[in-house]
Design a protein around this motif. Structure first.
Motif, PDB file in Angstrom:
ATOM      1  N   LEU A 179      26.012  55.677 -46.704  1.00 53.85           N
ATOM      2  CA  LEU A 179      26.120  55.851 -48.152  1.00 53.85           C
ATOM      3  C   LEU A 179      25.068  55.018 -48.885  1.00 53.85           C
ATOM      4  O   LEU A 179      24.455  55.482 -49.854  1.00 53.85           O
ATOM      5  N   GLU A 180      24.867  53.792 -48.436  1.00 54.71           N
ATOM      6  CA  GLU A 180      23.855  52.949 -49.071  1.00 54.71           C
ATOM      7  C   GLU A 180      22.460  53.561 -48.926  1.00 54.71           C
ATOM      8  O   GLU A 180      21.666  53.554 -49.869  1.00 54.71           O
ATOM      9  N   ALA A 181      22.184  54.098 -47.742  1.00 49.26           N
ATOM     10  CA  ALA A 181      20.880  54.728 -47.529  1.00 49.26           C
ATOM     11  C   ALA A 181      20.720  55.965 -48.400  1.00 49.26           C
ATOM     12  O   ALA A 181      19.640  56.213 -48.962  1.00 49.26           O
ATOM     13  N   ALA A 182      21.795  56.746 -48.544  1.00 56.23           N
ATOM     14  CA  ALA A 182      21.737  57.951 -49.368  1.00 56.23           C
ATOM     15  C   ALA A 182      21.499  57.608 -50.834  1.00 56.23           C
ATOM     16  O   ALA A 182      20.695  58.256 -51.522  1.00 56.23           O
ATOM     17  N   LEU A 183      22.185  56.584 -51.328  1.00 58.03           N
ATOM     18  CA  LEU A 183      22.003  56.176 -52.721  1.00 58.03           C
ATOM     19  C   LEU A 183      20.596  55.646 -52.972  1.00 58.03           C
ATOM     20  O   LEU A 183      20.015  55.874 -54.040  1.00 58.03           O
ATOM     21  N   GLU A 184      20.060  54.951 -51.999  1.00 55.60           N
ATOM     22  CA  GLU A 184      18.692  54.438 -52.155  1.00 55.60           C
ATOM     23  C   GLU A 184      17.701  55.595 -52.283  1.00 55.60           C
ATOM     24  O   GLU A 184      16.759  55.538 -53.083  1.00 55.60           O
ATOM     25  N   GLN A 185      17.919  56.666 -51.516  1.00 56.30           N
ATOM     26  CA  GLN A 185      17.021  57.813 -51.578  1.00 56.30           C
ATOM     27  C   GLN A 185      17.121  58.554 -52.907  1.00 56.30           C
ATOM     28  O   GLN A 185      16.122  59.073 -53.419  1.00 56.30           O
ATOM     29  N   SER A 186      18.348  58.622 -53.462  1.00 56.63           N
ATOM     30  CA  SER A 186      18.532  59.383 -54.705  1.00 56.63           C
ATOM     31  C   SER A 186      18.274  58.544 -55.948  1.00 56.63           C
ATOM     32  O   SER A 186      18.221  59.079 -57.060  1.00 56.63           O
ATOM     33  N   SER A 187      18.116  57.245 -55.799  1.00 64.68           N
ATOM     34  CA  SER A 187      17.865  56.377 -56.955  1.00 64.68           C
ATOM     35  C   SER A 187      16.519  56.718 -57.596  1.00 64.68           C
ATOM     36  O   SER A 187      15.526  56.953 -56.913  1.00 64.68           O
ATOM     37  N   GLY A 188      16.513  56.742 -58.923  1.00 62.49           N
ATOM     38  CA  GLY A 188      15.270  57.007 -59.642  1.00 62.49           C
ATOM     39  C   GLY A 188      14.845  58.455 -59.649  1.00 62.49           C
ATOM     40  O   GLY A 188      13.730  58.767 -60.076  1.00 62.49           O
ATOM     41  N   ALA A 189      15.714  59.356 -59.189  1.00 62.08           N
ATOM     42  CA  ALA A 189      15.346  60.772 -59.164  1.00 62.08           C
ATOM     43  C   ALA A 189      15.175  61.328 -60.572  1.00 62.08           C
ATOM     44  O   ALA A 189      14.288  62.144 -60.832  1.00 62.08           O
ATOM     45  N   HIS A 190      16.040  60.894 -61.493  1.00 58.61           N
ATOM     46  CA  HIS A 190      15.987  61.372 -62.882  1.00 58.61           C
ATOM     47  C   HIS A 190      16.223  60.186 -63.820  1.00 58.61           C
ATOM     48  O   HIS A 190      17.270  60.097 -64.461  1.00 58.61           O
ATOM     49  N   SER A 233      24.002  63.284 -52.920  1.00 61.90           N
ATOM     50  CA  SER A 233      23.650  62.482 -51.744  1.00 61.90           C
ATOM     51  C   SER A 233      24.897  61.976 -51.036  1.00 61.90           C
ATOM     52  O   SER A 233      24.993  62.009 -49.802  1.00 61.90           O
ATOM     53  N   ILE A 234      25.862  61.506 -51.806  1.00 61.16           N
ATOM     54  CA  ILE A 234      27.089  60.967 -51.213  1.00 61.16           C
ATOM     55  C   ILE A 234      27.909  62.073 -50.554  1.00 61.16           C
ATOM     56  O   ILE A 234      28.437  61.905 -49.448  1.00 61.16           O
ATOM     57  N   ILE A 281      32.599  43.755 -46.643  1.00 60.92           N
ATOM     58  CA  ILE A 281      32.692  45.212 -46.733  1.00 60.92           C
ATOM     59  C   ILE A 281      33.135  45.626 -48.130  1.00 60.92           C
ATOM     60  O   ILE A 281      32.618  46.591 -48.709  1.00 60.92           O
ATOM     61  N   ARG A 282      34.081  44.892 -48.673  1.00 64.84           N
ATOM     62  CA  ARG A 282      34.547  45.186 -50.026  1.00 64.84           C
ATOM     63  C   ARG A 282      33.402  45.036 -51.029  1.00 64.84           C
ATOM     64  O   ARG A 282      33.219  45.881 -51.918  1.00 64.84           O
ATOM     65  N   ALA A 283      32.608  43.976 -50.882  1.00 63.67           N
ATOM     66  CA  ALA A 283      31.500  43.755 -51.802  1.00 63.67           C
ATOM     67  C   ALA A 283      30.477  44.886 -51.723  1.00 63.67           C
ATOM     68  O   ALA A 283      29.954  45.346 -52.747  1.00 63.67           O
ATOM     69  N   ARG A 284      30.193  45.340 -50.520  1.00 64.95           N
ATOM     70  CA  ARG A 284      29.242  46.440 -50.370  1.00 64.95           C
ATOM     71  C   ARG A 284      29.803  47.737 -50.947  1.00 64.95           C
ATOM     72  O   ARG A 284      29.057  48.528 -51.543  1.00 64.95           O
ATOM     73  N   ASN A 323      29.983  51.703 -55.762  1.00 63.30           N
ATOM     74  CA  ASN A 323      30.633  52.095 -57.007  1.00 63.30           C
ATOM     75  C   ASN A 323      29.740  51.748 -58.207  1.00 63.30           C
ATOM     76  O   ASN A 323      29.600  52.552 -59.141  1.00 63.30           O
ATOM     77  N   ARG A 324      29.134  50.551 -58.179  1.00 67.53           N
ATOM     78  CA  ARG A 324      28.331  50.103 -59.306  1.00 67.53           C
ATOM     79  C   ARG A 324      27.139  51.014 -59.563  1.00 67.53           C
ATOM     80  O   ARG A 324      26.814  51.327 -60.724  1.00 67.53           O
ATOM     81  N   ALA A 325      26.481  51.478 -58.495  1.00 69.72           N
ATOM     82  CA  ALA A 325      25.305  52.331 -58.664  1.00 69.72           C
ATOM     83  C   ALA A 325      25.662  53.618 -59.409  1.00 69.72           C
ATOM     84  O   ALA A 325      24.895  54.091 -60.257  1.00 69.72           O
ATOM     85  N   ILE A 326      26.830  54.167 -59.123  1.00 73.45           N
ATOM     86  CA  ILE A 326      27.253  55.388 -59.810  1.00 73.45           C
ATOM     87  C   ILE A 326      27.824  55.052 -61.185  1.00 73.45           C
ATOM     88  O   ILE A 326      27.655  55.802 -62.149  1.00 73.45           O
ATOM     89  N   ARG A 327      28.468  53.896 -61.270  1.00 75.02           N
ATOM     90  CA  ARG A 327      29.080  53.474 -62.534  1.00 75.02           C
ATOM     91  C   ARG A 327      28.037  53.343 -63.639  1.00 75.02           C
ATOM     92  O   ARG A 327      28.305  53.646 -64.804  1.00 75.02           O
TER      93      ARG A 327
END
Length: 443
Positions: A105-116, A130-131, A160-163, A168-172
């Motif tokens: 999930l972290e890798a997927a979010l990194e790839q989709s970050s900054g797309a728009h 991505s998720i 694990i909870r922090a990650r 959540n924060r990236a989507i929030r």
């Protein structure tokens, strides 16, 4: 090359058996053979990954205590000692399994970050796509999240909870840009609901094309993020089940309640009959007057839960004024039961695998029957959905209730029941939830 000595026969040497025997000669016969080369088996380069995948699937399907190192080694086709070259033990395998989806999930979010960057609506959809795609890819192994909270060591839970909170924060951030009126806490709950709807596909085996699954979940999550339908009314309460009238009935109820609490706190496998008996003031042998085994206590508790749910849903649907009202009623009942019997519902999702095969199959059959009934009601409201699509959404709506109950804790979850019911309705109906239908305390 092989060699052997041969003593020639009399005929071969020109001598006869009669008379003085001739001096025997030793003839060395040389036989040439081509020996096959000794095959040197090299260790597969992906063996660690194969072990990790096999372990994650096994834990996802059977839970922590239902899997042994021997099981995983056999699945990969290696010995235990070969497995230990890559993982020091069962817990290490479990911890690694819990991290597989999180890493992805972290890798997927990194790839989709900054797309728009200038369009929060499109950026949110990019993140969600991505998720969803990652969860579909890891569907067989991602069910580990149902078990990880209970069996992770304390030192491993917080990282694990922090990650997870970072995901959540990236989507929030996108959600708050779309809906700036939301507080950070409100946005957190909104995103947690979206992630839970996506994660629900790991809890069942329904089949749709990946493209259709992605679109279905993307639409549901987008509706959650963008809907501003406010909950109304106040949460209703479900009365306690009436205990059996005789003294024996009371003790059966006490045993059920004590067992469920213990199973919830420490896990079914960690609790013995002696501890259950001590919790109600009985000797261990006294438990068997009421239940033949610990597994029978678990099954009895689950039957109690499903009986209560079916009865409550039947009554609410019977008095519903239209299909939308019926969907509202059954979801409200589910929210009520989930939070008024929080421990029991939590144990049900985590420990059903420990019920004996016969009752377990019956309970699952009844669960599927309930899903089918609920999906049929949903299709009356949304006829564009196929039967399977409506079931996907039902599972998503149910899953967000149980997940938010864990994230928020019992007191906050009860307080947030109207909001959670609202999120269920949006998941099922999209953004077209009629005003005033989200929460209705009619009981």
């Amino acid at each position: 090359m092989l060699t052997r000595s041969v003593t020639p026969s009399a005929a071969a040497t020109g001598q006869h058996r009669q008379g003085k025997p001739s001096e025997q000669r030793q003839v060395r016969v040389v036989i040439k053979t081509s020996s096959p080369p000794v095959e040197r088996r090299s260790r597969p380069k992906d063996r660690r990954d194969r072990i990790a995948t096999a372990a994650a699937i096994a834990f996802s399907e059977r839970g922590y205590h239902g899997v042994s190192v021997e099981d995983i080694a056999a699945e990969v086709g290696i010995t235990k000692s070969a497995l230990y070259r890559h993982f020091p033990g069962k817990y290490a395998l479990f911890l690694n399994s819990a991290l597989i989806l999180l890493d992805a999930l972290e890798a997927a979010l990194e790839q989709s970050s900054g797309a728009h960057p200038g369009n929060p609506h499109e950026q949110l959809r990019a993140h969600l796509s991505s998720i969803i795609g990652t969860t579909i890819t890891h569907r067989r192994t991602a069910g580990i999240y149902r078990w990880k909270r209970r069996y992770l060591h304390k030192k491993d839970r917080q990282p694990i909870r922090a990650r997870s909170w970072e995901v959540n924060r990236a989507i929030r951030e996108c959600v708050i840009r779309i809906r700036p009126e939301l507080s950070d806490g409100d946005a957190f709950v909104t995103v947690a609901a979206m992630l839970s709807v996506i994660g629900s596909i790991t809890a069942h085996s329904l089949v749709l094309s990946p493209r259709r699954v992605e679109q279905l979940l993307l639409d549901a999550c987008t509706a959650i993020a963008e809907s501003d339908v406010a909950p109304t009314g106040r949460p209703a309460t479900v009365p306690e089940a009436v205990p059996e009238s005789a003294a024996v009935g009371n003790m059966r109820e006490d045993l059920l309640r004590a067992s469920v609490q213990l199973f919830h706190d420490r896990g079914y496998a960690e609790i013995g009959v002696e501890e259950i008996a001590a919790a109600v003031g009985l000797p261990a042998s006294g438990v068997y007057r009421y239940y033949p085994s610990k597994a029978d206590i678990l099954a009895a508790a689950f039957y109690r839960a499903i009986d209560g749910l079916e009865a409550a849903v039947a009554e609410e649907v019977r008095t519903a004024t239209d299909p939308v009202d019926a969907v509202r009623a059954l979801t409200a009942v589910y929210v009520d039961l989930s939070f008024s019997q929080r421990e029991l519902m939590s144990v049900y999702f985590a420990e059903l695998i420990n019920v004996a095969p016969g009752p377990r199959a019956d309970l699952r059959l009844r669960q599927r029957s309930n899903i089918e009934q609920w999906a049929a009601l949903l299709r009356e409201v949304r006829p564009e959905l196929s039967v399977v699509e409506s079931r996907f959404l039902i599972y998503g709506a149910l899953n967000l209730v149980s997940d938010l109950g864990v994230f928020l804790g019992p007191a906050a979850a009860q307080q947030e029941a109207p909001r959670i019911h609202n999120l269920m309705m949006i998941t099922l109906l999209g953004s077209n939830v009629p005003e005033g239908q989200a929460w209705h305390a009619s009981r």
